[in-house]
Design an enzyme around this catalytic site. Sequence first.
Site, short mmCIF file in Angstrom:
data_model
loop_
_atom_site.label_atom_id
_atom_site.label_comp_id
_atom_site.label_asym_id
_atom_site.label_seq_id
_atom_site.Cartn_x
_atom_site.Cartn_y
_atom_site.Cartn_z
N SER A 138 0.87 -1.17 0.00
CA SER A 138 0.00 0.00 0.00
C SER A 138 0.92 1.22 0.00
CB SER A 138 -0.94 -0.04 1.21
OG SER A 138 -1.78 1.10 1.23
N TYR A 152 -5.12 7.83 -6.61
CA TYR A 152 -4.13 6.94 -6.00
C TYR A 152 -4.54 6.61 -4.57
CZ TYR A 152 0.36 5.31 -4.18
OH TYR A 152 1.36 4.58 -3.58
N LYS A 156 -5.57 3.00 -2.69
CA LYS A 156 -4.88 2.45 -1.52
C LYS A 156 -5.81 2.31 -0.32
CE LYS A 156 -0.94 1.90 -3.53
NZ LYS A 156 -0.51 0.52 -3.88
#
Length: 280
Positions: A138, A152, A156
């Site tokens: 992660s 993004y 995650k």
Amino acid sequence: MTTPTPRTWLITGTSTGLGRLITEQLLARGDRVAATLRKPEQLDELKAQYGKQLWIARLDITDTDALPVTVERAFAELGRIDVIVSNAGYGLFGAAEELSPAQIRHQLDTNVIGSIELIRAVLPHLRTQGGGRILQVSSEGGQIAYPNFSLYHASKWAIEGFVESVAQEVAPFDIGFTLIEPGPTYTNFASGLVRATPMAVYDKTPAGDVRRALAAGNFGLFSDGAKVAQAIIESVDVFPAPKRRVYGSGAWRRIHDAYHERLNALEEQEEVARSTDMEK
């Protein structure tokens, strides 16, 4: 100092960055690695050096038809695989309004759907062999957020929620999960960013500030990629599997501060939260 027992690892996204560094360090210490990447020729030098110690397969993590076939072949040809490193992914950079639908879809297909399908593909094999360890790469961006990285971060935070749930489901089968959360690290992550076309309206906003900081190389890179790779490898020797591992002093501080901020805000809401309970 004892020599670690050799293990067999399956690692996605091994062409560059942490995936490549982990692969190199494991091979150097005598472990076997099943490495997947989109361009297998990028590992030709390592293959020539390590031979059968390195198993290579072409895989685009977004190809959800090929993914389980590749996993099946890896277990069939290598037997037991002790550790899975779900590493393949990339960062999409730009204010949310600047991103195209195709860019958004590809970010989620790679970092979320690809990681989910990899985990789903390996679980039956790990159950059958009596356990194993899964490391899901992660980021500190799975706990905090910066402007210009909204998709993004979405990827995650999503995969962290998935892992938190699945880890509870498969714990009885001796399958352990660890979320790997490095901060900015000296790899080629920044050069691998996919960038949206900037809109001038965001120049004088936090999004513009981050864009300029990244362009100037002032984004605060605190971690050594080789040290992070080594620490990730060493996390597998911790039992039970740690739920999370943070790498980088900057990442630790920012996540630490974010936790305190959230806890303080949560405690201030207790009275309101309790006020909405049903009457007994």
